[in-house]
Design a protein around this motif. Structure first.
Motif, PDB file in Angstrom:
ATOM      1  N   ARG A 308      92.285   9.499 -20.143  1.00  5.83           N
ATOM      2  CA  ARG A 308      92.730  10.251 -18.968  1.00  5.83           C
ATOM      3  C   ARG A 308      93.236  11.653 -19.366  1.00  5.83           C
ATOM      4  O   ARG A 308      93.125  12.600 -18.596  1.00  5.83           O
ATOM      5  N   GLU A 309      93.812  11.699 -20.583  1.00  6.21           N
ATOM      6  CA  GLU A 309      94.306  12.999 -21.029  1.00  6.21           C
ATOM      7  C   GLU A 309      93.158  14.002 -21.162  1.00  6.21           C
ATOM      8  O   GLU A 309      93.301  15.182 -20.849  1.00  6.21           O
ATOM      9  N   TYR A 310      92.001  13.494 -21.643  1.00  2.00           N
ATOM     10  CA  TYR A 310      90.844  14.386 -21.754  1.00  2.00           C
ATOM     11  C   TYR A 310      90.324  14.790 -20.380  1.00  2.00           C
ATOM     12  O   TYR A 310      89.847  15.909 -20.175  1.00  2.00           O
ATOM     13  N   GLU A 311      90.427  13.860 -19.441  1.00  3.56           N
ATOM     14  CA  GLU A 311      89.992  14.191 -18.078  1.00  3.56           C
ATOM     15  C   GLU A 311      90.878  15.295 -17.499  1.00  3.56           C
ATOM     16  O   GLU A 311      90.378  16.228 -16.845  1.00  3.56           O
ATOM     17  N   LYS A 312      92.200  15.161 -17.760  1.00  8.28           N
ATOM     18  CA  LYS A 312      93.103  16.214 -17.292  1.00  8.28           C
ATOM     19  C   LYS A 312      92.766  17.547 -17.963  1.00  8.28           C
ATOM     20  O   LYS A 312      92.808  18.612 -17.331  1.00  8.28           O
ATOM     21  N   LEU A 313      92.472  17.442 -19.255  1.00  9.37           N
ATOM     22  CA  LEU A 313      92.119  18.659 -19.987  1.00  9.37           C
ATOM     23  C   LEU A 313      90.850  19.295 -19.428  1.00  9.37           C
ATOM     24  O   LEU A 313      90.752  20.513 -19.285  1.00  9.37           O
ATOM     25  N   LEU A 314      89.881  18.467 -19.096  1.00 12.45           N
ATOM     26  CA  LEU A 314      88.642  18.976 -18.502  1.00 12.45           C
ATOM     27  C   LEU A 314      88.923  19.695 -17.189  1.00 12.45           C
ATOM     28  O   LEU A 314      88.402  20.789 -16.918  1.00 12.45           O
ATOM     29  N   ASN A 315      89.731  19.062 -16.358  1.00 13.27           N
ATOM     30  CA  ASN A 315      90.065  19.692 -15.074  1.00 13.27           C
ATOM     31  C   ASN A 315      90.815  21.009 -15.269  1.00 13.27           C
ATOM     32  O   ASN A 315      90.582  21.990 -14.559  1.00 13.27           O
ATOM     33  N   PHE A 316      91.740  20.980 -16.259  1.00 11.63           N
ATOM     34  CA  PHE A 316      92.497  22.201 -16.536  1.00 11.63           C
ATOM     35  C   PHE A 316      91.582  23.331 -17.003  1.00 11.63           C
ATOM     36  O   PHE A 316      91.689  24.471 -16.558  1.00 11.63           O
ATOM     37  N   LYS A 317      90.659  22.980 -17.920  1.00 12.59           N
ATOM     38  CA  LYS A 317      89.724  23.986 -18.431  1.00 12.59           C
ATOM     39  C   LYS A 317      88.815  24.512 -17.318  1.00 12.59           C
ATOM     40  O   LYS A 317      88.526  25.717 -17.247  1.00 12.59           O
ATOM     41  N   THR A 318      88.375  23.606 -16.465  1.00 13.97           N
ATOM     42  CA  THR A 318      87.495  24.020 -15.359  1.00 13.97           C
ATOM     43  C   THR A 318      88.210  25.000 -14.447  1.00 13.97           C
ATOM     44  O   THR A 318      87.670  26.048 -14.070  1.00 13.97           O
ATOM     45  N   GLU A 319      89.459  24.646 -14.086  1.00 20.06           N
ATOM     46  CA  GLU A 319      90.225  25.533 -13.213  1.00 20.06           C
ATOM     47  C   GLU A 319      90.509  26.873 -13.896  1.00 20.06           C
ATOM     48  O   GLU A 319      90.415  27.940 -13.255  1.00 20.06           O
ATOM     49  N   LYS A 320      90.799  26.824 -15.182  1.00 26.11           N
ATOM     50  CA  LYS A 320      91.079  28.056 -15.918  1.00 26.11           C
ATOM     51  C   LYS A 320      89.850  28.955 -15.981  1.00 26.11           C
ATOM     52  O   LYS A 320      89.938  30.178 -15.809  1.00 26.11           O
ATOM     53  N   ILE A 321      88.707  28.322 -16.212  1.00 24.46           N
ATOM     54  CA  ILE A 321      87.447  29.105 -16.271  1.00 24.46           C
ATOM     55  C   ILE A 321      87.155  29.742 -14.927  1.00 24.46           C
ATOM     56  O   ILE A 321      86.779  30.916 -14.825  1.00 24.46           O
ATOM     57  N   ASN A 322      87.318  28.955 -13.855  1.00 27.44           N
ATOM     58  CA  ASN A 322      87.063  29.488 -12.506  1.00 27.44           C
ATOM     59  C   ASN A 322      87.987  30.664 -12.203  1.00 27.44           C
ATOM     60  O   ASN A 322      87.560  31.701 -11.669  1.00 27.44           O
ATOM     61  N   ASN A 323      89.270  30.490 -12.534  1.00 22.52           N
ATOM     62  CA  ASN A 323      90.216  31.590 -12.287  1.00 22.52           C
ATOM     63  C   ASN A 323      89.886  32.819 -13.117  1.00 22.52           C
ATOM     64  O   ASN A 323      89.985  33.958 -12.635  1.00 22.52           O
ATOM     65  N   LEU A 324      89.513  32.581 -14.367  1.00 21.44           N
ATOM     66  CA  LEU A 324      89.145  33.696 -15.234  1.00 21.44           C
ATOM     67  C   LEU A 324      87.962  34.479 -14.679  1.00 21.44           C
ATOM     68  O   LEU A 324      87.988  35.708 -14.601  1.00 21.44           O
ATOM     69  N   ILE A 325      86.952  33.746 -14.266  1.00 21.10           N
ATOM     70  CA  ILE A 325      85.740  34.418 -13.741  1.00 21.10           C
ATOM     71  C   ILE A 325      86.063  35.166 -12.461  1.00 21.10           C
ATOM     72  O   ILE A 325      85.669  36.321 -12.273  1.00 21.10           O
ATOM     73  N   ASN A 326      86.780  34.518 -11.548  1.00 28.93           N
ATOM     74  CA  ASN A 326      87.108  35.172 -10.270  1.00 28.93           C
ATOM     75  C   ASN A 326      87.959  36.423 -10.482  1.00 28.93           C
ATOM     76  O   ASN A 326      87.760  37.450  -9.820  1.00 28.93           O
ATOM     77  N   ASN A 327      88.929  36.321 -11.403  1.00 35.05           N
ATOM     78  CA  ASN A 327      89.771  37.493 -11.687  1.00 35.05           C
ATOM     79  C   ASN A 327      88.966  38.625 -12.303  1.00 35.05           C
ATOM     80  O   ASN A 327      89.145  39.795 -11.954  1.00 35.05           O
ATOM     81  N   LYS A 328      88.069  38.270 -13.230  1.00 35.29           N
ATOM     82  CA  LYS A 328      87.252  39.298 -13.871  1.00 35.29           C
ATOM     83  C   LYS A 328      86.325  39.973 -12.863  1.00 35.29           C
ATOM     84  O   LYS A 328      86.118  41.187 -12.893  1.00 35.29           O
ATOM     85  N   ILE A 329      85.745  39.181 -11.979  1.00 36.34           N
ATOM     86  CA  ILE A 329      84.859  39.759 -10.951  1.00 36.34           C
ATOM     87  C   ILE A 329      85.648  40.707 -10.063  1.00 36.34           C
ATOM     88  O   ILE A 329      85.190  41.810  -9.725  1.00 36.34           O
ATOM     89  N   LEU A 330      86.862  40.291  -9.657  1.00 36.12           N
ATOM     90  CA  LEU A 330      87.682  41.142  -8.796  1.00 36.12           C
ATOM     91  C   LEU A 330      88.053  42.444  -9.512  1.00 36.12           C
ATOM     92  O   LEU A 330      87.971  43.527  -8.931  1.00 36.12           O
ATOM     93  N   ILE A 331      88.452  42.326 -10.793  1.00 37.74           N
ATOM     94  CA  ILE A 331      88.826  43.521 -11.560  1.00 37.74           C
ATOM     95  C   ILE A 331      87.649  44.464 -11.703  1.00 37.74           C
ATOM     96  O   ILE A 331      87.765  45.674 -11.523  1.00 37.74           O
ATOM     97  N   LYS A 332      86.488  43.912 -12.011  1.00 37.06           N
ATOM     98  CA  LYS A 332      85.313  44.760 -12.228  1.00 37.06           C
ATOM     99  C   LYS A 332      84.820  45.370 -10.926  1.00 37.06           C
ATOM    100  O   LYS A 332      84.289  46.477 -10.918  1.00 37.06           O
ATOM    101  N   ARG A 333      84.949  44.671  -9.828  1.00 35.69           N
ATOM    102  CA  ARG A 333      84.569  45.268  -8.549  1.00 35.69           C
ATOM    103  C   ARG A 333      85.458  46.466  -8.233  1.00 35.69           C
ATOM    104  O   ARG A 333      84.982  47.504  -7.762  1.00 35.69           O
TER     105      ARG A 333
END
Length: 425
Positions: A308-333
């Motif tokens: 379950r800890e790995y599942e939490k880690l997966l979810n955390f990484k997924t959310e972090k990646i999504n936030n990173l991409i969205n923030n980068k897109i906003l900054i670059k726009r």
């Protein structure tokens, strides 16, 4: 034969014609424009030539007293003369008092001679032409600061590409001093970090435009490292700088359009298109990775063996990646809106795609499944407990071994323990 008819001698007829010429006030002083041909300077100092147009000709004599040795075949001249009839030859001839060379004709002849000379040198060749940038941040304009040309150029550039800097180099564009002034400003503009140079002036006669036909100005344009666009005179005017320029425009306004081939609206549309394309590609990549992550989270190992800890880690990484991409897109726009000209859409997309792939690859390499892919396995007891030591099994026990691509059930037939060495004190 009719006795009433009187037959004149040739002398009598010519004498009559001579008197007509002599007493006609309109023939005492005539002004004629024509082209010189059959020009001969006699040893007695008299100049004999013919004046002609496209329909007829008349002989002329200029008696000695002035030096007209420079007169040549084909010159256009203005002549002040009297028309005389020479009885002895039965011919009419102009007796010339003044000859003025047509300056326009002389300039045109000089223009052709210089054009042919420079053409033989090869400086008009297309191999020397430099490419005008598609996007010019700094545009130099060499022209008269008070003329209509500069207003037309400014208005056109500001309408089409308002973010450009217009650097005006005020110059004389006609007269004796204009040649040196144009050359001076060409050198300054060429060394001032400009992306392109416009050399322009309004229309005028060949005399007005003569500075742009001078050999010195032509060679100065040829020597420029910066691309030069000429917009001299009206559409029908052609000067020698037009031959040597990297691009010749028909008018100053046309020159301004050439140096701004893409308008600000064109650039905005292009950036918007590339931004949407980049966003689509990134979203597609994210969705594929989400699908893979979901598949991993539903695997047998994750759901049944305390991962379950790995599942939490997966979810955390997924959310972090999504936030990173969205923030980068906003900054670059936001960056694109402020620096639209410097935007390089393809390079930016490659940079963030590579960075994203690096994050995913690093995550996969350190996930449980990633470890299994490296050749390792996980061993469980028949009751599902993970086995990490030989102390937890006995000969005859049934065990399950988890590999990357499946499971194996085995029986313990031998137990071999590693010896532990202790340092002797």
């Amino acid at each position: 034969m009719n006795d009433k008819i009187i037959y004149l001698s040739v002398s009598a007829l010519n004498s009559y014609i001579e008197k007509k010429y002599k007493f006609d006030p309109y023939l005492k002083e005539v002004y004629i424009k024509g082209e010189v041909s059959n020009c001969k300077l006699h040893s007695n100092g008299n100049l004999y030539f013919t004046i002609k147009d496209n329909k007829t000709k008349i002989d002329a004599t200029k008696f000695k007293g002035s030096d007209y040795s420079h007169l040549k075949e084909g010159d256009t001249v203005y002549v002040k003369a009297s028309l005389n009839f020479f009885m002895g030859f039965g011919q009419q001839r102009l007796t010339v008092q003044e000859i003025k060379l047509d300056s326009v004709g002389d300039l045109y002849r000089r223009l052709i001679e210089l054009r042919d000379k420079l053409s033989k040198e090869g400086i008009f060749s297309s191999i020397h032409k430099k490419r005008v940038p598609k996007f010019s941040n700094n545009i130099a304009v060499i022209t008269a600061s008070t003329g209509a040309a500069i207003q037309d150029i400014k208005r056109t550039i500001l309408r089409r590409y308002p973010i450009a800097n217009i650097n005006v180099y005020s110059s004389l564009v006609q007269g004796d001093q204009s040649i040196n002034d144009i050359i001076k400003n060409l050198k300054i503009a060429d060394n001032d970090n400009n992306d392109v140079i416009i050399l322009a002036r309004g229309g005028g006669s060949i005399e007005d435009l003569w500075s742009f036909n001078s050999e010195e100005v032509v060679r100065a344009v040829f020597a420029c490292k910066t691309p030069v666009v000429t917009g001299v005179g009206h559409e029908t005017d052609t000067t020698l700088v037009d031959y040597v320029a990297d691009i010749r425009a028909s008018t100053p306004t046309a020159a301004a359009e050439i140096v701004t081939p893409y308008t600000i609206d064109d650039i905005k549309n292009h950036v918007s298109l590339m931004s949407n394309k980049m966003t689509t590609l990134i979203n597609e990549k994210v969705n594929r990775l989400k699908k893979d992550l979901l598949s991993y989270s539903n695997s047998y190992i994750i759901k049944n063996y305390n991962y379950r800890e790995y599942e939490k880690l997966l979810n955390f990484k997924t959310e972090k990646i999504n936030n990173l991409i969205n923030n980068k897109i906003l900054i670059k726009r936001n960056y694109l809106e402020k620096n639209i000209v410097k935007f390089k859409s393809i390079d930016l997309m490659k940079y963030y795609t590579n960075k994203f792939n690096f994050i995913i690859e690093n995550f996969e390499n350190n996930s449980p499944l990633g470890i299994l892919k490296k050749g390792y396995s996980i061993t469980y007891s028949s009751s599902g407990e993970r086995i990490s030591s030989t102390e937890a099994v006995s000969i005859g026990d049934s065990i399950n071994i988890k590999f990357n691509d499946g499971d194996v059930t085995a029986e313990v037939i031998n137990i071999s323990k590693n010896e532990v060495y202790h340092d002797e004190k």
